[in-house]
Scaffold this motif. Structure first.
Motif, PDB file in Angstrom:
ATOM      1  N   LEU A 121      -8.890  55.284  32.683  1.00  0.00           N
ATOM      2  CA  LEU A 121      -9.455  56.015  31.594  1.00  0.00           C
ATOM      3  C   LEU A 121      -9.947  57.625  31.376  1.00  0.00           C
ATOM      4  CD1 LEU A 121     -11.237  54.530  28.947  1.00  0.00           C
ATOM      5  CD2 LEU A 121     -13.197  54.383  30.666  1.00  0.00           C
ATOM      6  N   ASN A 122     -10.089  57.922  30.453  1.00  0.00           N
ATOM      7  CA  ASN A 122     -10.222  59.501  29.926  1.00  0.00           C
ATOM      8  C   ASN A 122     -10.244  59.526  28.488  1.00  0.00           C
ATOM      9  OD1 ASN A 122      -7.366  59.453  28.609  1.00  0.00           O
ATOM     10  ND2 ASN A 122      -6.386  60.552  30.680  1.00  0.00           N
ATOM     11  N   THR A 123     -10.942  60.690  28.127  1.00  0.00           N
ATOM     12  CA  THR A 123     -11.351  60.306  26.700  1.00  0.00           C
ATOM     13  C   THR A 123      -9.634  60.204  25.941  1.00  0.00           C
ATOM     14  OG1 THR A 123     -10.647  63.088  26.443  1.00  0.00           O
ATOM     15  CG2 THR A 123     -12.866  62.596  27.017  1.00  0.00           C
ATOM     16  N   TRP A 124      -8.732  60.530  25.956  1.00  0.00           N
ATOM     17  CA  TRP A 124      -7.813  60.289  25.285  1.00  0.00           C
ATOM     18  C   TRP A 124      -7.474  59.043  25.538  1.00  0.00           C
ATOM     19  CZ3 TRP A 124      -3.041  57.779  28.030  1.00  0.00           C
ATOM     20  CH2 TRP A 124      -1.978  58.043  26.389  1.00  0.00           C
ATOM     21  N   LEU A 125      -7.204  58.445  26.071  1.00  0.00           N
ATOM     22  CA  LEU A 125      -6.919  56.705  26.175  1.00  0.00           C
ATOM     23  C   LEU A 125      -8.027  55.754  25.547  1.00  0.00           C
ATOM     24  CD1 LEU A 125      -5.325  55.043  27.720  1.00  0.00           C
ATOM     25  CD2 LEU A 125      -6.508  54.178  29.275  1.00  0.00           C
ATOM     26  N   PHE A 126      -9.196  56.739  25.751  1.00  0.00           N
ATOM     27  CA  PHE A 126     -10.091  56.056  24.872  1.00  0.00           C
ATOM     28  C   PHE A 126     -10.252  56.037  22.851  1.00  0.00           C
ATOM     29  CE2 PHE A 126     -14.559  56.623  23.095  1.00  0.00           C
ATOM     30  CZ  PHE A 126     -15.012  54.650  23.317  1.00  0.00           C
ATOM     31  N   ALA A 127      -9.617  56.815  23.025  1.00  0.00           N
ATOM     32  CA  ALA A 127      -9.735  57.462  21.274  1.00  0.00           C
ATOM     33  C   ALA A 127      -8.239  56.537  21.103  1.00  0.00           C
ATOM     34  CB  ALA A 127      -8.723  58.345  21.515  1.00  0.00           C
ATOM     35  N   VAL A 128      -7.578  57.080  21.586  1.00  0.00           N
ATOM     36  CA  VAL A 128      -6.313  55.462  21.230  1.00  0.00           C
ATOM     37  C   VAL A 128      -6.813  53.786  21.439  1.00  0.00           C
ATOM     38  CG1 VAL A 128      -3.737  54.856  22.106  1.00  0.00           C
ATOM     39  CG2 VAL A 128      -4.727  57.068  21.973  1.00  0.00           C
ATOM     40  N   THR A 129      -7.680  53.514  21.541  1.00  0.00           N
ATOM     41  CA  THR A 129      -7.404  52.533  22.298  1.00  0.00           C
ATOM     42  C   THR A 129      -8.142  52.173  20.461  1.00  0.00           C
ATOM     43  OG1 THR A 129      -8.323  52.558  24.637  1.00  0.00           O
ATOM     44  CG2 THR A 129      -8.593  51.060  23.797  1.00  0.00           C
ATOM     45  N   ALA A 130      -9.521  53.065  20.958  1.00  0.00           N
ATOM     46  CA  ALA A 130     -10.305  52.786  19.517  1.00  0.00           C
ATOM     47  C   ALA A 130      -9.712  52.943  18.635  1.00  0.00           C
ATOM     48  CB  ALA A 130     -11.542  53.702  19.233  1.00  0.00           C
ATOM     49  N   PHE A 131      -8.454  53.429  18.018  1.00  0.00           N
ATOM     50  CA  PHE A 131      -7.925  53.631  17.026  1.00  0.00           C
ATOM     51  C   PHE A 131      -7.109  52.034  17.054  1.00  0.00           C
ATOM     52  CE2 PHE A 131      -7.941  58.550  16.964  1.00  0.00           C
ATOM     53  CZ  PHE A 131      -8.856  58.083  15.435  1.00  0.00           C
ATOM     54  N   CYS A 132      -6.571  51.160  18.257  1.00  0.00           N
ATOM     55  CA  CYS A 132      -5.992  50.634  18.329  1.00  0.00           C
ATOM     56  C   CYS A 132      -6.947  49.094  17.875  1.00  0.00           C
ATOM     57  CB  CYS A 132      -4.977  50.515  19.513  1.00  0.00           C
ATOM     58  SG  CYS A 132      -3.620  51.661  19.582  1.00  0.00           S
ATOM     59  N   VAL A 133      -8.093  49.073  18.308  1.00  0.00           N
ATOM     60  CA  VAL A 133      -8.983  47.798  18.548  1.00  0.00           C
ATOM     61  C   VAL A 133      -9.302  48.281  16.387  1.00  0.00           C
ATOM     62  CG1 VAL A 133     -11.208  46.866  18.040  1.00  0.00           C
ATOM     63  CG2 VAL A 133      -9.484  48.055  20.656  1.00  0.00           C
ATOM     64  N   GLU A 134      -9.537  49.794  15.969  1.00  0.00           N
ATOM     65  CA  GLU A 134      -9.856  49.471  14.527  1.00  0.00           C
ATOM     66  C   GLU A 134      -8.790  49.382  13.622  1.00  0.00           C
ATOM     67  OE1 GLU A 134     -11.481  53.174  11.453  1.00  0.00           O
ATOM     68  OE2 GLU A 134     -10.734  53.626  13.729  1.00  0.00           O
ATOM     69  N   LEU A 135      -7.819  49.236  13.700  1.00  0.00           N
ATOM     70  CA  LEU A 135      -6.415  49.335  12.938  1.00  0.00           C
ATOM     71  C   LEU A 135      -6.372  47.273  13.465  1.00  0.00           C
ATOM     72  CD1 LEU A 135      -3.921  49.027  11.310  1.00  0.00           C
ATOM     73  CD2 LEU A 135      -2.723  50.052  13.992  1.00  0.00           C
ATOM     74  N   CYS A 136      -6.103  47.066  14.543  1.00  0.00           N
ATOM     75  CA  CYS A 136      -6.373  45.211  14.087  1.00  0.00           C
ATOM     76  C   CYS A 136      -7.635  44.785  13.438  1.00  0.00           C
ATOM     77  CB  CYS A 136      -6.542  45.153  16.062  1.00  0.00           C
ATOM     78  SG  CYS A 136      -5.433  45.604  17.114  1.00  0.00           S
ATOM     79  N   LEU A 137      -8.976  44.934  13.532  1.00  0.00           N
ATOM     80  CA  LEU A 137     -10.151  45.134  12.866  1.00  0.00           C
ATOM     81  C   LEU A 137      -9.796  44.875  11.186  1.00  0.00           C
ATOM     82  CD1 LEU A 137     -13.234  46.333  14.665  1.00  0.00           C
ATOM     83  CD2 LEU A 137     -11.679  43.442  14.508  1.00  0.00           C
ATOM     84  N   LYS A 138      -8.644  46.322  10.425  1.00  0.00           N
ATOM     85  CA  LYS A 138      -8.400  46.626   9.475  1.00  0.00           C
ATOM     86  C   LYS A 138      -7.413  44.926   8.848  1.00  0.00           C
ATOM     87  CE  LYS A 138      -8.272  50.719   7.392  1.00  0.00           C
ATOM     88  NZ  LYS A 138      -7.593  52.126   8.228  1.00  0.00           N
ATOM     89  N   VAL A 139      -6.186  44.834  10.059  1.00  0.00           N
ATOM     90  CA  VAL A 139      -5.987  44.282   9.785  1.00  0.00           C
ATOM     91  C   VAL A 139      -6.298  42.757   9.105  1.00  0.00           C
ATOM     92  CG1 VAL A 139      -3.588  42.831   9.691  1.00  0.00           C
ATOM     93  CG2 VAL A 139      -3.249  45.793  10.661  1.00  0.00           C
ATOM     94  N   LEU A 140      -7.345  42.046   9.743  1.00  0.00           N
ATOM     95  CA  LEU A 140      -8.078  40.987  10.337  1.00  0.00           C
ATOM     96  C   LEU A 140      -7.724  41.202   9.042  1.00  0.00           C
ATOM     97  CD1 LEU A 140      -8.864  40.843  13.938  1.00  0.00           C
ATOM     98  CD2 LEU A 140      -6.890  38.999  12.589  1.00  0.00           C
ATOM     99  N   VAL A 141      -9.071  41.857   8.280  1.00  0.00           N
ATOM    100  CA  VAL A 141     -10.456  41.757   7.333  1.00  0.00           C
ATOM    101  C   VAL A 141      -9.473  41.259   5.950  1.00  0.00           C
ATOM    102  CG1 VAL A 141     -11.781  43.016   5.759  1.00  0.00           C
ATOM    103  CG2 VAL A 141     -11.645  43.271   8.190  1.00  0.00           C
ATOM    104  N   SER A 142      -7.608  42.225   6.398  1.00  0.00           N
ATOM    105  CA  SER A 142      -7.467  41.965   5.059  1.00  0.00           C
ATOM    106  C   SER A 142      -6.789  40.442   5.095  1.00  0.00           C
ATOM    107  CB  SER A 142      -5.705  43.338   4.963  1.00  0.00           C
ATOM    108  OG  SER A 142      -6.421  44.578   5.072  1.00  0.00           O
ATOM    109  N   LEU A 143      -6.273  39.909   5.530  1.00  0.00           N
ATOM    110  CA  LEU A 143      -5.493  38.986   5.718  1.00  0.00           C
ATOM    111  C   LEU A 143      -6.805  37.975   5.788  1.00  0.00           C
ATOM    112  CD1 LEU A 143      -3.422  38.536   9.126  1.00  0.00           C
ATOM    113  CD2 LEU A 143      -2.747  38.961   6.765  1.00  0.00           C
ATOM    114  N   THR A 144      -7.841  37.782   6.491  1.00  0.00           N
ATOM    115  CA  THR A 144      -9.110  37.209   5.719  1.00  0.00           C
ATOM    116  C   THR A 144      -9.583  36.956   4.359  1.00  0.00           C
ATOM    117  OG1 THR A 144      -9.937  37.273   7.834  1.00  0.00           O
ATOM    118  CG2 THR A 144     -11.065  36.789   6.057  1.00  0.00           C
TER     119      THR A 144
END
Length: 654
Positions: free
Chosen positions: A396-419
């Motif tokens: 875990l570092n700042t770069w991995l945290f940023a990539v993970t945050a972007f991935c989680v955000e994208l998954c949530l946006k996809v779930l919102v669109s599908l809902t």
């Protein structure tokens, strides 16, 4: 046929135009990457700096020349090269070949080569026939001495004289072209100054960027450079294998690929070239996805612009070209992961409108829904897979945290669109007005926007920590300011504005009188917004038009006027209850009197037939709006102009 040949000729000219500008990029890149020895004194340093500046200036001028001037420049340059090659061939022939007969094979071969060089020289310079014949004879003169077996010093003297004559002719031609060069440069300068004064610096740069096809030049430069380095590496590997018996395995292949990738971003120009290549790949990827999901939006074709800009900004932000080779490879891989998440976010922005359009318009074709749903599922699965792989290979570092945050955000946006997509599909399946649908959609999207806002704040904190404790730079600080403005401030402002508008619309809807039961059944009409019948209730506007509460609320999100007559939708608290109502065509329900407007001078019956009186105004026709001019409104009994202000169709909403 003629048009096809014309298009082919234009394409060939465009290709040649790009190819002829690439050497200038190579020269500029070589000058910037050249090493200067500081131990030779200030005179040597100043001389090298002057030569470097002159080389960059000349290369830059050649790079931005017009197509006609560019072809003329390379014509002169090719003529000079042919003349120099002819002189070198004469020197080699007269000094290094021993003949044993006048018909030596070497002499004949050199004679044919010199004849071709001489004809090419005079043709490129467009020399007059007589002078051209003399120049060709001058080029062949040393070979005659060779064939006549003259002494060595005589042959060398002939070669020297031939070279002097050819050099003198070339110099005179170049001096004569200086006038053309001066006027060409002056014309370009005046043209650029005129465009700068009229259109500004931005449009001037955009015009030059498109005119010289700079992205294509960068792509050709980067691919040519990488190809040349790949050929050199393969040749070195073959030599090493032949000498030491080295076996070619995956480790060696990975080392070669890593070296190529490292050398492909070792300078600012190579980073620009890699950005241009990424632009092409992203552009065709975006077009493929648009074709697959069936979208025709022009705004969605910007992936080929967004991806390279983001990659170049990340490269500048991390100082990619100035890092050590091993660290550069690691940083490049991290930047590519961030770029991949950004591309996935952009693709979600392409698919979300298509999902909403298919679900809201109740398209029944399964073939239209399947591609978009497949892309959406891929947008959900890829971030999960990427996060899983990265967390199993990195700490875990700042770069991995940023990539993970972007991935989680994208998954949530996809779930919102599908809902939201599922809600609209359910609404279309039952084919019944679902008055709570708008509320549910708002709650789902608001939840997604709040989560996205929270992630924006978290990413700002992550960037601040990186800038203060890891790798701070001015570019990173600027990017953080832009992130804070666009992704935090504007998003919060727009979200709050939407909330206030929605709350105001709901408040206005609740203030309007509601019609239910028997009164609603007496009105034989439909909602003027959705053209659906009234099943449960209807809301009456002050102008006596009625709508579904949900439909009118959606309308009030956009503008605060009646959809039928464009009067403002508001309720005056005058102490009188409005029980009478009419339908959207102006027809009064049986047994009901038309409403009376209370003016400054007493009540006036505007449309009722009570008491057998003749109505002042005829019943309205089946029109969508009621139009009066200002004077007519002023003459209406009981209606003041201040109270009932007429709003035109194009009036902006408050």
């Amino acid at each position: 046929m003629a048009s096809a040949h014309g298009r082919l000729g234009q394409h060939l000219q465009a290709v040649l135009d790009v190819v002829l500008r690439v050497p200038s990029i190579f020269i500029i890149d070589a000058i910037f990457n050249s090493y200067s020895d500081p131990g030779t004194g200030w005179t040597g340093t100043a001389g090298r700096a002057l030569i470097r500046a002159l080389g960059i200036l000349v290369s830059s001028v050649v790079l931005v020349l017009s197509q006609k001037s560019l072809f003329k420049f390379y014509t002169l340059f090719a003529a000079v090269l042919l003349g120099a090659a002819s002189v070198l061939v004469n020197y080699y022939g007269t000094s290094h070949i021993d003949l044993y007969g006048a018909f030596s094979r070497a002499a004949l071969g050199l004679g044919l080569l010199q004849l071709m060089l001489g004809l090419g020289y005079v043709s490129l310079l467009n020399v007059p026939p007589l002078c051209a014949a003399l120049l060709v004879l001058d080029v062949l003169l040393p070979l005659w001495g060779l064939m006549l077996e003259l002494p060595l010093h005589v042959r060398q003297a002939l070669a020297l004289a031939s070279g002097v004559v050819l050099a003198t002719h070339a110099t005179v031609n170049l001096l004569r072209k200086l006038k053309w060069f001066y006027y060409s440069c002056r014309y370009v300068y005046l043209l650029l100054r005129h465009m700068y004064r009229i259109y500004g610096l931005q449009l001037l740069l955009e015009d030059t960027w498109k005119r010289i096809r700079f992205p294509d030049i960068l792509r050709v430069f980067w691919l040519t450079r990488m190809t040349a380095q790949a050929v050199i590496l393969v040749y070195v590997v073959r030599v090493v294998r032949s000498e030491s018996g080295l076996q070619l395995g995956w480790d060696l292949f990975w080392d070669l690929t890593s070296n190529l990738i490292i050398s492909g971003c070792d300078s600012t120009l190579t980073v620009l070239g890699m950005s241009a290549v990424i632009s092409s790949l992203a552009h065709y990827l975006g077009l493929s996805i648009l074709a697959f999901i069936g979208s025709t939006e022009e705004e969605d074709k910007r992936l080929g612009f967004v991806a390279p800009v983001l990659f170049f900004i990340l490269a500048l932000q991390t100082g990619l070209s100035g890092l050590d080779p091993e660290e550069r490879l690691i940083r490049l891989s991290r930047n590519m992961c961030l770029l991949l998440t950004a591309i996935l976010h952009f693709i979600h922005g392409m698919t979300d409108p298509v999902l909403m359009s298919l679900s809201a318009s109740h398209v029944s074709s399964v073939r239209r829904h399947v591609p978009v749903l497949l892309v959406s599922l891929g947008l959900f699965a890829l971030p999960v897979l990427l996060s899983y792989v990265l967390w199993h290979h990195y700490v875990l570092n700042t770069w991995l945290f940023a990539v993970t945050a972007f991935c989680v955000e994208l998954c949530l946006k996809v779930l919102v669109s599908l809902t939201v997509y599922a809600l609209f599909m359910i609404d279309g399946f039952y084919n019944v007005l679902w008055e709570k649908l708008d509320d549910y959609v708002y709650y789902v999207r608001s939840t997604g926007n709040v989560i996205e806002f929270v992630f924006g704040v978290i990413m700002f904190g992550n960037g601040a920590y990186t800038m203060m404790f890891e790798s701070g730079s001015k570019i990173r600080a600027c990017m953080m300011c832009l992130h804070a403005y666009f992704n935090i401030y504007l998003q919060a402002k727009n979200g709050w504005k939407t909330f206030i508008n929605r709350r105001t619309a709901v408040k206005k809807i609740n203030s309007l009188p509601e019609v239910k039961g028997a009164q609603l059944r007496e009105i034989e009409d439909v909602c003027a917004i959705c053209y659906q019948e009234f099943a449960a209730s209807a809301r009456i506007t002050p102008c006596h038009h009625y709508f579904h509460a949900l439909c009118l609320r959606k309308w009030l999100y956009i503008q605060d006027t009646c959809p039928m007559c464009h009067q403002r939708v508001y309720i005056e608290d005058d102490g009188h209850e409005r029980t009478a109502f009419s339908n959207n065509n102006g027809y009064a329900a049986p047994g009901q009197e038309r409403a009376e407007f209370e003016g400054d001078e007493g009540g006036v019956d505007v449309g009722g037939a009570a008491g057998g009186a003749e109505p002042e105004n005829e019943l309205l026709e089946d029109n969508d709006s009621i139009e009066y001019d200002e004077e007519e409104w002023g003459t209406q009994p009981g209606v003041t102009l201040v109270e009932e202000e007429y709003i035109n169709d194009d009036t902006d909403s408050n």
